[in-house]
Design a protein around this motif. Structure first.
Motif, PDB file in Angstrom:
ATOM      1  N   LYS A  34       0.990  -1.012   0.023  1.00 59.63           N
ATOM      2  CA  LYS A  34      -0.033  -0.007   0.148  1.00 59.63           C
ATOM      3  C   LYS A  34       0.507   1.013  -0.425  1.00 59.63           C
ATOM      4  O   LYS A  34       0.816   2.038  -0.974  1.00 59.63           O
ATOM      5  CB  LYS A  34      -0.938  -0.257   1.004  1.00 59.63           C
ATOM      6  N   ALA A  35       1.699   0.950   0.935  1.00 58.84           N
ATOM      7  CA  ALA A  35       2.589   2.899   1.145  1.00 58.84           C
ATOM      8  C   ALA A  35       3.335   2.807  -0.829  1.00 58.84           C
ATOM      9  O   ALA A  35       3.760   4.070  -0.415  1.00 58.84           O
ATOM     10  CB  ALA A  35       4.156   2.288   2.244  1.00 58.84           C
ATOM     11  N   ALA A  36       3.813   1.727  -1.191  1.00 59.91           N
ATOM     12  CA  ALA A  36       4.742   1.797  -1.885  1.00 59.91           C
ATOM     13  C   ALA A  36       3.951   2.129  -3.829  1.00 59.91           C
ATOM     14  O   ALA A  36       4.808   2.176  -4.410  1.00 59.91           O
ATOM     15  CB  ALA A  36       5.742   0.699  -1.842  1.00 59.91           C
ATOM     16  N   LYS A  37       2.647   2.211  -2.630  1.00 60.86           N
ATOM     17  CA  LYS A  37       1.913   1.920  -4.232  1.00 60.86           C
ATOM     18  C   LYS A  37       1.514   0.984  -4.988  1.00 60.86           C
ATOM     19  O   LYS A  37       1.710   1.591  -7.065  1.00 60.86           O
ATOM     20  CB  LYS A  37       1.644   3.748  -4.901  1.00 60.86           C
ATOM     21  N   ILE A  38       2.550  -0.088  -5.157  1.00 57.68           N
ATOM     22  CA  ILE A  38       2.558  -1.126  -6.189  1.00 57.68           C
ATOM     23  C   ILE A  38       0.980  -2.102  -6.080  1.00 57.68           C
ATOM     24  O   ILE A  38       0.576  -2.474  -4.991  1.00 57.68           O
ATOM     25  CB  ILE A  38       3.882  -2.427  -5.274  1.00 57.68           C
ATOM     26  N   PRO A  39       0.611  -2.195  -7.125  1.00 57.96           N
ATOM     27  CA  PRO A  39      -0.463  -3.472  -7.447  1.00 57.96           C
ATOM     28  C   PRO A  39      -0.206  -4.234  -7.745  1.00 57.96           C
ATOM     29  O   PRO A  39       0.638  -4.620  -8.484  1.00 57.96           O
ATOM     30  CB  PRO A  39      -1.204  -2.386  -9.219  1.00 57.96           C
ATOM     31  N   VAL A  40      -1.062  -5.245  -7.147  1.00 55.95           N
ATOM     32  CA  VAL A  40      -0.956  -7.060  -7.239  1.00 55.95           C
ATOM     33  C   VAL A  40      -1.793  -7.654  -8.179  1.00 55.95           C
ATOM     34  O   VAL A  40      -2.344  -7.096  -7.113  1.00 55.95           O
ATOM     35  CB  VAL A  40       0.055  -7.215  -5.892  1.00 55.95           C
ATOM     36  N   ILE A  41      -1.046  -8.505  -8.408  1.00 62.74           N
ATOM     37  CA  ILE A  41      -2.167  -9.649  -9.207  1.00 62.74           C
ATOM     38  C   ILE A  41      -2.419 -11.009  -8.813  1.00 62.74           C
ATOM     39  O   ILE A  41      -0.774 -11.231  -9.283  1.00 62.74           O
ATOM     40  CB  ILE A  41      -3.058  -9.372 -10.869  1.00 62.74           C
ATOM     41  N   ILE A  42      -2.343 -11.835  -8.398  1.00 60.29           N
ATOM     42  CA  ILE A  42      -2.122 -12.995  -8.299  1.00 60.29           C
ATOM     43  C   ILE A  42      -3.048 -14.157  -8.452  1.00 60.29           C
ATOM     44  O   ILE A  42      -4.492 -13.762  -8.582  1.00 60.29           O
ATOM     45  CB  ILE A  42      -2.298 -13.299  -6.916  1.00 60.29           C
ATOM     46  N   THR A  43      -3.123 -14.944  -9.445  1.00 56.90           N
ATOM     47  CA  THR A  43      -3.628 -15.930 -10.000  1.00 56.90           C
ATOM     48  C   THR A  43      -3.689 -17.076  -9.594  1.00 56.90           C
ATOM     49  O   THR A  43      -2.070 -17.256  -9.132  1.00 56.90           O
ATOM     50  CB  THR A  43      -2.990 -15.925 -11.926  1.00 56.90           C
ATOM     51  N   ILE A  44      -4.305 -17.683  -9.529  1.00 55.56           N
ATOM     52  CA  ILE A  44      -4.810 -18.981  -8.761  1.00 55.56           C
ATOM     53  C   ILE A  44      -4.723 -20.330 -10.302  1.00 55.56           C
ATOM     54  O   ILE A  44      -6.623 -19.657 -10.003  1.00 55.56           O
ATOM     55  CB  ILE A  44      -4.523 -19.341  -7.389  1.00 55.56           C
ATOM     56  N   ASP A  45      -4.143 -20.424 -10.216  1.00 53.39           N
ATOM     57  CA  ASP A  45      -5.252 -21.562 -11.580  1.00 53.39           C
ATOM     58  C   ASP A  45      -4.589 -22.640 -11.113  1.00 53.39           C
ATOM     59  O   ASP A  45      -4.037 -23.631 -10.135  1.00 53.39           O
ATOM     60  CB  ASP A  45      -4.835 -21.694 -13.282  1.00 53.39           C
ATOM     61  N   GLY A  46      -5.150 -24.033 -11.949  1.00 54.95           N
ATOM     62  CA  GLY A  46      -5.070 -25.604 -11.648  1.00 54.95           C
ATOM     63  C   GLY A  46      -6.108 -25.938 -11.975  1.00 54.95           C
ATOM     64  O   GLY A  46      -6.974 -26.100 -12.615  1.00 54.95           O
ATOM     65  N   TRP A  47      -5.837 -27.452 -11.395  1.00 56.66           N
ATOM     66  CA  TRP A  47      -6.745 -28.503 -11.599  1.00 56.66           C
ATOM     67  C   TRP A  47      -8.692 -27.914 -11.195  1.00 56.66           C
ATOM     68  O   TRP A  47      -8.418 -27.541 -10.009  1.00 56.66           O
ATOM     69  CB  TRP A  47      -6.483 -29.701 -11.600  1.00 56.66           C
ATOM     70  N   ALA A  48      -9.627 -28.699 -11.525  1.00 59.17           N
ATOM     71  CA  ALA A  48     -10.517 -28.813 -10.582  1.00 59.17           C
ATOM     72  C   ALA A  48      -9.941 -29.886  -9.459  1.00 59.17           C
ATOM     73  O   ALA A  48      -9.785 -30.645  -9.609  1.00 59.17           O
ATOM     74  CB  ALA A  48     -12.171 -29.379 -11.570  1.00 59.17           C
ATOM     75  N   ALA A  49     -10.893 -29.296  -8.326  1.00 56.87           N
ATOM     76  CA  ALA A  49     -10.772 -30.114  -7.141  1.00 56.87           C
ATOM     77  C   ALA A  49      -9.517 -29.777  -6.605  1.00 56.87           C
ATOM     78  O   ALA A  49      -8.969 -30.096  -5.882  1.00 56.87           O
ATOM     79  CB  ALA A  49     -11.250 -31.352  -7.456  1.00 56.87           C
ATOM     80  N   ALA A  50      -8.410 -28.755  -6.966  1.00 52.45           N
ATOM     81  CA  ALA A  50      -6.881 -28.675  -6.666  1.00 52.45           C
ATOM     82  C   ALA A  50      -6.865 -27.739  -5.671  1.00 52.45           C
ATOM     83  O   ALA A  50      -5.778 -28.051  -4.401  1.00 52.45           O
ATOM     84  CB  ALA A  50      -6.336 -27.925  -7.645  1.00 52.45           C
ATOM     85  N   GLY A  51      -8.075 -27.533  -5.131  1.00 47.39           N
ATOM     86  CA  GLY A  51      -8.183 -26.593  -3.774  1.00 47.39           C
ATOM     87  C   GLY A  51      -7.614 -25.326  -3.564  1.00 47.39           C
ATOM     88  O   GLY A  51      -6.917 -24.026  -2.862  1.00 47.39           O
ATOM     89  N   LYS A  52      -7.618 -24.738  -5.111  1.00 47.19           N
ATOM     90  CA  LYS A  52      -7.894 -23.527  -5.347  1.00 47.19           C
ATOM     91  C   LYS A  52      -8.583 -22.650  -4.381  1.00 47.19           C
ATOM     92  O   LYS A  52      -7.756 -20.872  -3.631  1.00 47.19           O
ATOM     93  CB  LYS A  52      -8.141 -22.624  -6.651  1.00 47.19           C
ATOM     94  N   GLY A  53      -9.889 -23.034  -4.267  1.00 48.37           N
ATOM     95  CA  GLY A  53     -10.985 -21.807  -2.682  1.00 48.37           C
ATOM     96  C   GLY A  53      -9.518 -21.980  -1.548  1.00 48.37           C
ATOM     97  O   GLY A  53      -9.851 -21.011  -0.675  1.00 48.37           O
ATOM     98  N   SER A  54      -9.703 -23.423  -1.339  1.00 51.58           N
ATOM     99  CA  SER A  54      -9.168 -22.869   0.430  1.00 51.58           C
ATOM    100  C   SER A  54      -7.509 -22.282   0.404  1.00 51.58           C
ATOM    101  O   SER A  54      -7.489 -21.298   1.265  1.00 51.58           O
ATOM    102  CB  SER A  54      -9.110 -24.819   0.397  1.00 51.58           C
ATOM    103  N   GLN A  55      -6.877 -22.696  -0.768  1.00 47.67           N
ATOM    104  CA  GLN A  55      -5.005 -21.821  -0.159  1.00 47.67           C
ATOM    105  C   GLN A  55      -6.117 -20.356  -0.303  1.00 47.67           C
ATOM    106  O   GLN A  55      -4.848 -19.115  -0.007  1.00 47.67           O
ATOM    107  CB  GLN A  55      -5.161 -22.569  -1.255  1.00 47.67           C
ATOM    108  N   ILE A  56      -6.985 -19.799  -1.086  1.00 47.32           N
ATOM    109  CA  ILE A  56      -7.143 -18.598  -1.386  1.00 47.32           C
ATOM    110  C   ILE A  56      -7.319 -17.839   0.264  1.00 47.32           C
ATOM    111  O   ILE A  56      -7.459 -17.289   0.571  1.00 47.32           O
ATOM    112  CB  ILE A  56      -8.078 -17.983  -2.360  1.00 47.32           C
ATOM    113  N   ALA A  57      -8.632 -18.299   0.268  1.00 53.54           N
ATOM    114  CA  ALA A  57      -8.595 -18.273   1.651  1.00 53.54           C
ATOM    115  C   ALA A  57      -8.211 -18.204   3.161  1.00 53.54           C
ATOM    116  O   ALA A  57      -7.352 -17.136   3.909  1.00 53.54           O
ATOM    117  CB  ALA A  57     -10.254 -19.344   2.579  1.00 53.54           C
ATOM    118  N   LYS A  58      -6.707 -18.963   2.641  1.00 50.21           N
ATOM    119  CA  LYS A  58      -5.717 -19.408   3.938  1.00 50.21           C
ATOM    120  C   LYS A  58      -5.251 -17.937   3.685  1.00 50.21           C
ATOM    121  O   LYS A  58      -4.340 -17.554   4.387  1.00 50.21           O
ATOM    122  CB  LYS A  58      -4.822 -20.554   4.199  1.00 50.21           C
ATOM    123  N   LEU A  59      -4.430 -17.447   2.073  1.00 50.33           N
ATOM    124  CA  LEU A  59      -3.947 -16.752   1.983  1.00 50.33           C
ATOM    125  C   LEU A  59      -4.590 -15.313   2.866  1.00 50.33           C
ATOM    126  O   LEU A  59      -4.030 -14.165   3.060  1.00 50.33           O
ATOM    127  CB  LEU A  59      -3.896 -16.422   0.379  1.00 50.33           C
TER     128      LEU A  59
END
Length: 499
Positions: A34-59
């Motif tokens: 926020k202080a450095a004004k850096i825009p960040v994009i994190i793309t989380i792709d992968g196989w169906a049922a690979a756990g993308k949703g749960s890993q996003i929640a933890k992050l």
């Protein structure tokens, strides 16, 4: 790339201490972004049922919810299908200092479209090119792009799909299509591997996450995200670009070279063009009636039309636009006046405000000033460094190529007047009460830089007049002639396209 990934098992007790440290660090790093004004994009792709949703929640558990947005990317809806395929991703770009976390992205979109037969081989190649273009452009503008692919084996995917189906609270998340894809695992594997390899660039390298084990996946994701953010913040402080280390050999990718059309310098253009009042009235009626017919044909065939106006102050853009717009069905066009960018626009890539202003296919989008301010006004007025503005010629050609691939017919008009005519019009505005609002001190100040602006315009036209988006210089000393030339140019080209 995927073949080299080894699945691992990590005990919670082994990772607990390190994870806790990284989670605490992520809170501070989010504030540093926020202080450095850096825009960040994190793309989380992968196989169906690979756990993308749960890993996003933890992050996101350790991030300030005011400064991130999680966007699930699914099949495009009807409204999104009426825009260029990249439009919905540009629309979602985060502001400086904020995070965008994508559950699925332009990658899953492309692979699903290819495997489902929605796009063919040529369209797939164009999409890969567009992806590399997008990520390079964003990186060059200061974005940090972290790409994560959650990889699981075929057996692990099948086991998870069955577990989801067996639970009444999660069975809605799976269907027969998921199990069918599990049987096609090898084919989908090959497609994933192909696109990951082709888009593993220095601007945005891939991080493949072994995700059979959830703890292993979480540890790898937290490590990658924290290290990338620390590197980006350190680079920003030093004032140098941040390049992430690739886990695999980088793709041999280079920006596209465009075929340019030969153009004349403004000083070589014959400005002695004019029409009588009788000629003007006759031709105005003819071309306005024809344009109305052509607009309806474009609408029926879903052909988007983009008309971009640039020109000298007092060149007559407004009157020219009025004669074009008044020919059209008002339900099928929008005029987009472009002024100095708003704070929310300054906090994103400069092309964002143009991507987000595009009308649907079959409609006309008329821009009163355009993305070309990046290479004219901004470097001359010291708003953007010259080296950064120089990069925009390639970026603009890429932008217009993607519009053309969408099916758009692009018109770019430079309304040209000579210096004496501009002076006459400035004085007329000063001396006419109803027109005095049109003249400002800034207009007179810009006039003092006429030679500098003329050089910039000559360079702009030379480097961005492509086969798909050519420039038309309109001799504007006589407003009547200029209006008819614009109308005729639009009608003539649309007739060729529609044939």
């Amino acid at each position: 790339m995927l073949e080299s990934i080894e699945q691992k098992k990590t005990k919670k007790s082994e990772a607990a201490e390190s994870l806790a440290a990284m989670q605490a660090e992520l809170i501070d790093l989010a504030n540093a972004v926020k202080a450095a004004k850096i825009p960040v994009i994190i793309t989380i792709d992968g196989w169906a049922a690979a756990g993308k949703g749960s890993q996003i929640a933890k992050l996101i558990k350790y991030m300030d919810p005011r400064f991130y947005n999680v966007e699930p990317i699914r099949r495009p809806n009807d409204a999104e299908r009426r825009k260029p395929w990249m439009h919905r991703y540009w629309q979602r770009l985060p502001k400086q200092g904020e995070f965008l976390i994508l559950d699925g992205s332009w990658y899953s979109d492309t692979v699903k479209s290819r495997m489902g037969g929605v796009i063919g081989k040529d369209s797939y190649k164009r999409r890969v090119r567009d992806i590399n273009t997008l990520e390079r452009q964003l990186h060059d503008d200061g974005y940090l792009i972290i790409k994560l692919f959650l990889h699981i084996t075929q057996d692990e995917q099948k086991k998870r799909l069955k577990a989801l189906e067996a639970d009444k609270f999660t069975r809605w998340r799976v269907d027969a299509h998921d199990f069918e894809n599990n049987k096609r695992y090898d084919k989908i594997f090959a497609q994933f591997d192909k696109i990951l390899t082709a888009t593993n660039t220095s601007s945005a390298p891939w991080h493949i996450i072994p995700a059979n084990d959830g703890v292993t996946a979480q540890y790898r994701i937290m490590s990658i995200v924290t290290e990338a953010i620390k590197g980006a913040c350190a680079a920003k402080e030093k004032g140098v670009p941040y390049l992430q280390e690739a886990e695999q050999p980088l793709a041999d990718y280079a920006p596209e070279k465009f075929r340019l059309i030969s153009t004349k310098k403004l000083s070589k253009i014959n400005m002695q063009k004019e029409l009588t009042e009788e000629e003007y009235r006759s031709k105005l009626k003819k071309y306005q009636n024809r344009l109305f017919e052509l607009q309806n044909m474009c609408y029926q065939r879903k052909i988007p039309v983009i008309v971009a106006y640039e020109g000298w102050d007092a060149g007559g853009k407004g009157g020219n636009i009025k004669r074009v717009a008044s020919s059209l069905d008002p339900r099928g066009y929008e005029v987009k006046p472009i002024a100095a960018p708003e704070p929310s626009e300054l906090a994103r890539h400069y092309l964002w405000r143009f991507w987000t202003r595009l009308e649907n296919d079959g409609h006309f989008t008329i821009f009163d000033r355009t993305w070309y301010g990046r290479v004219m006004v901004e470097p001359i007025e010291k708003i953007t460094p010259q080296w950064r503005a120089d990069m925009a010629y390639q970026e603009i050609n890429e932008f217009e190529q993607q519009l053309s691939d969408w099916g758009a017919v692009i018109f770019k008009f430079w309304i040209n007047i000579d210096k004496d005519e501009q002076y006459r019009r400035f004085k007329e505005r000063e001396n006419t009460p109803s027109k005095q609002w049109k003249i400002t001190d800034e207009d007179w100040r810009n006039r003092e830089k006429w030679d500098e602006y003329e050089k910039a315009v000559d360079r702009m036209i030379k480097l961005t007049s492509t086969e798909t988006a050519p420039w038309t210089v309109i001799e504007g000393n006589d407003k009547k002639y200029a209006r008819i030339k614009a109308l005729k140019t639009i009608c003539d080209r649309l007739e060729k396209v529609l044939k």
